[in-house]
Design a protein around this motif. Sequence first.
Motif, PDB file in Angstrom:
ATOM      1  N   GLU A 155       0.806  -1.321   0.038  1.00  0.00           N
ATOM      2  CA  GLU A 155      -0.023  -0.005  -0.032  1.00  0.00           C
ATOM      3  C   GLU A 155       0.841   1.231   0.190  1.00  0.00           C
ATOM      4  O   GLU A 155       0.322   2.421  -0.310  1.00  0.00           O
ATOM      5  CB  GLU A 155      -0.727   0.061   1.173  1.00  0.00           C
ATOM      6  CG  GLU A 155      -1.972  -1.092   1.421  1.00  0.00           C
ATOM      7  CD  GLU A 155      -3.276  -0.738   0.425  1.00  0.00           C
ATOM      8  OE1 GLU A 155      -3.338   0.391  -0.055  1.00  0.00           O
ATOM      9  OE2 GLU A 155      -3.750  -1.881   0.070  1.00  0.00           O
ATOM     10  N   ARG A 160       0.596   3.862  -3.177  1.00  0.00           N
ATOM     11  CA  ARG A 160      -0.778   4.388  -3.081  1.00  0.00           C
ATOM     12  C   ARG A 160      -0.845   5.325  -2.011  1.00  0.00           C
ATOM     13  O   ARG A 160      -1.174   6.647  -2.308  1.00  0.00           O
ATOM     14  CB  ARG A 160      -1.966   3.187  -2.830  1.00  0.00           C
ATOM     15  CG  ARG A 160      -3.235   3.745  -3.107  1.00  0.00           C
ATOM     16  CD  ARG A 160      -4.037   2.763  -2.432  1.00  0.00           C
ATOM     17  NE  ARG A 160      -4.082   1.428  -2.904  1.00  0.00           N
ATOM     18  CZ  ARG A 160      -4.387   1.017  -4.072  1.00  0.00           C
ATOM     19  NH1 ARG A 160      -5.108   1.753  -4.965  1.00  0.00           N
ATOM     20  NH2 ARG A 160      -4.474  -0.267  -4.334  1.00  0.00           N
ATOM     21  N   THR A 161      -0.482   4.948  -0.836  1.00  0.00           N
ATOM     22  CA  THR A 161      -0.664   5.964   0.245  1.00  0.00           C
ATOM     23  C   THR A 161       0.050   7.222   0.012  1.00  0.00           C
ATOM     24  O   THR A 161      -0.192   8.215   0.253  1.00  0.00           O
ATOM     25  CB  THR A 161      -0.272   5.262   1.578  1.00  0.00           C
ATOM     26  OG1 THR A 161      -1.062   3.949   1.730  1.00  0.00           O
ATOM     27  CG2 THR A 161      -0.552   6.078   2.909  1.00  0.00           C
ATOM     28  N   THR A 185      -0.990   9.278  -2.492  1.00  0.00           N
ATOM     29  CA  THR A 185      -2.478  10.147  -2.347  1.00  0.00           C
ATOM     30  C   THR A 185      -1.941  11.387  -1.236  1.00  0.00           C
ATOM     31  O   THR A 185      -2.626  12.764  -1.419  1.00  0.00           O
ATOM     32  CB  THR A 185      -3.367   9.176  -1.493  1.00  0.00           C
ATOM     33  OG1 THR A 185      -3.627   8.163  -2.452  1.00  0.00           O
ATOM     34  CG2 THR A 185      -4.544   9.763  -1.062  1.00  0.00           C
ATOM     35  N   ARG A 233      -6.643   3.598   9.404  1.00  0.00           N
ATOM     36  CA  ARG A 233      -6.372   2.596   8.503  1.00  0.00           C
ATOM     37  C   ARG A 233      -5.448   1.414   9.177  1.00  0.00           C
ATOM     38  O   ARG A 233      -5.476   0.190   9.056  1.00  0.00           O
ATOM     39  CB  ARG A 233      -5.438   3.050   7.349  1.00  0.00           C
ATOM     40  CG  ARG A 233      -5.003   2.013   6.424  1.00  0.00           C
ATOM     41  CD  ARG A 233      -4.648   2.660   4.987  1.00  0.00           C
ATOM     42  NE  ARG A 233      -5.832   3.695   4.539  1.00  0.00           N
ATOM     43  CZ  ARG A 233      -5.494   3.956   3.203  1.00  0.00           C
ATOM     44  NH1 ARG A 233      -5.007   3.470   2.462  1.00  0.00           N
ATOM     45  NH2 ARG A 233      -6.631   4.844   2.787  1.00  0.00           N
ATOM     46  N   THR A 246      -8.339   2.911  -8.425  1.00  0.00           N
ATOM     47  CA  THR A 246      -8.207   2.263  -7.218  1.00  0.00           C
ATOM     48  C   THR A 246      -7.835   3.508  -6.184  1.00  0.00           C
ATOM     49  O   THR A 246      -8.199   3.415  -5.097  1.00  0.00           O
ATOM     50  CB  THR A 246      -7.695   0.970  -6.971  1.00  0.00           C
ATOM     51  OG1 THR A 246      -6.137   1.123  -7.446  1.00  0.00           O
ATOM     52  CG2 THR A 246      -8.632  -0.107  -8.300  1.00  0.00           C
ATOM     53  N   THR A 247      -6.669   4.079  -6.733  1.00  0.00           N
ATOM     54  CA  THR A 247      -6.096   4.972  -5.746  1.00  0.00           C
ATOM     55  C   THR A 247      -6.992   6.125  -5.317  1.00  0.00           C
ATOM     56  O   THR A 247      -7.290   6.623  -4.123  1.00  0.00           O
ATOM     57  CB  THR A 247      -4.809   5.626  -6.267  1.00  0.00           C
ATOM     58  OG1 THR A 247      -3.817   4.671  -6.532  1.00  0.00           O
ATOM     59  CG2 THR A 247      -4.214   6.335  -5.376  1.00  0.00           C
ATOM     60  N   GLU A 295     -10.218   5.906  -5.271  1.00  0.00           N
ATOM     61  CA  GLU A 295     -11.383   5.340  -4.714  1.00  0.00           C
ATOM     62  C   GLU A 295     -10.705   5.304  -3.023  1.00  0.00           C
ATOM     63  O   GLU A 295     -11.541   5.751  -2.162  1.00  0.00           O
ATOM     64  CB  GLU A 295     -11.517   3.969  -5.021  1.00  0.00           C
ATOM     65  CG  GLU A 295     -13.209   3.539  -4.883  1.00  0.00           C
ATOM     66  CD  GLU A 295     -14.032   4.359  -5.690  1.00  0.00           C
ATOM     67  OE1 GLU A 295     -14.883   4.973  -4.952  1.00  0.00           O
ATOM     68  OE2 GLU A 295     -13.681   4.326  -6.976  1.00  0.00           O
ATOM     69  N   SER A 296      -9.691   4.940  -2.971  1.00  0.00           N
ATOM     70  CA  SER A 296      -9.125   5.112  -1.449  1.00  0.00           C
ATOM     71  C   SER A 296      -8.980   6.346  -1.007  1.00  0.00           C
ATOM     72  O   SER A 296      -9.087   6.502   0.286  1.00  0.00           O
ATOM     73  CB  SER A 296      -7.972   4.054  -1.427  1.00  0.00           C
ATOM     74  OG  SER A 296      -6.804   4.703  -1.867  1.00  0.00           O
ATOM     75  N   ASP A 320     -12.380   7.345   0.023  1.00  0.00           N
ATOM     76  CA  ASP A 320     -12.445   6.677   1.350  1.00  0.00           C
ATOM     77  C   ASP A 320     -12.049   7.330   2.604  1.00  0.00           C
ATOM     78  O   ASP A 320     -12.404   7.496   3.532  1.00  0.00           O
ATOM     79  CB  ASP A 320     -11.866   5.206   1.421  1.00  0.00           C
ATOM     80  CG  ASP A 320     -12.796   4.411   0.496  1.00  0.00           C
ATOM     81  OD1 ASP A 320     -13.749   4.687   0.066  1.00  0.00           O
ATOM     82  OD2 ASP A 320     -12.261   3.165   0.097  1.00  0.00           O
TER      83      ASP A 320
END
Lengths: 198, 198
Positions: free
Chosen positions: A135, A138-139, A142, A191, B175-176, B178-179, B182
């Motif tokens: 992850e 992705r994290t 973001t 999370r 998907t990123t 989406e998260s 979230d």
Amino acid sequence: MAVSARRGQPLTSEEIYAAALRLLDTAGVDGLSMRKLAAELDVNPMSLYHHVENKQALVRGACAAVVSRLRLPPDDGAPWQEQLRTLAHAYRSLAHSHPSLWSYVDGHPDLVDQESGLWAVFNRILVAAGIPAGELVRTRTTLYAFVSGFLSAETSGLLAELGGETGADTTFADTTFESAVDLIVAGIETRHRASGDR
Amino acid sequence: MAVSARRGQPLTSEEIYAAALRLLDTAGVDGLSMRKLAAELDVNPMSLYHHVENKQALVRGACAAVVSRLRLPPDDGAPWQEQLRTLAHAYRSLAHSHPSLWSYVDGHPDLVDQESGLWAVFNRILVAAGIPAGELVRTRTTLYAFVSGFLSAETSGLLAELGGETGADTTFADTTFESAVDLIVAGIETRHRASGDR
DNA sequence: ACCTGAACACCGTTCAAGT
DNA sequence: ACCTGAACACCGTTCAAGT
């Protein structure tokens, strides 16, 4: 070594980038021109091309110099929350040091990592926060997008016009940034807790 | 009514903005010029100035036309979480419809609200989520900054290069996003719960 | 009313020529 | 090696003149 007819001193790229940064700060990316920069340095416009490939490389180089000054938090075992906050504030104060440059930096995130090594440090902090390896990218992406979006809003004036002072030294933008960072930290903690529940 | 010597038809601003958008899409903001636009329309460059104040107004107008197409979620009593997700996806698909324009939109958030009324709808959803009136502007600004930061990262290619496909139709970016949404929703829920504890 | 050509004050960049 | 002037292919925009 040939020398400028107008100045009696050879040009250096340090001089060029310093002057370019000065122009960028006062006039923005669109306000910088090779010809104005040459005038600023009291030099023939074409002399610049001996030290810089072209205008694009010049702008990128000037931004790179700024970004490379990012002060990354040391790996001193401090709690990840604290390190994340420190990093966020360091990044914000970098943006504030050259606001008219920031839209360019924002549009060139590759430059950010290349010049500061931000992502390695970001990864280290997120690992400490318990984010699983799968992850991580992705994290990190973001969170970086969130913070740089905030700075873009600040830099472009969205925040400036809103709400007056909230206290002696802190502005509306300061407290809003604080609560944005809170939200991010809380999001990661949530999370973490969720994955611990499994 | 005088008529273009080259085309035998009068120019309309609709035509102008449509052609400008076409050029912006293919060449970006820097690739648009009054002269190229005139050539595209088979018209004298100076004719444009009868319908448009200047280049800046032209770019702004073209972006305004795009932003005004944002499909805001209706006030149908759906849960705020669902409305917030719908809004985020609508905004993202707007950005995807004209990616090369987005850095401009990003730098001009005033335009966004003016052309779409986004902030009123945003407020409505956040009120439904239990955000107190005094926190409305701060929260809305932060969330908007987060989402637009994400889109900037996507538009500027930060996400494009990362990780391959994750499934049949959804990409890593999907998907990123989406998260990220979230995380935002969870952040608001946490804040809500915290204020309920008082 | 709407269109147009010439003109002005700018750009970035190439190239051949200077020292 | 480093600098330079002239030149080329572009810009946005003003203005006076056309229909």
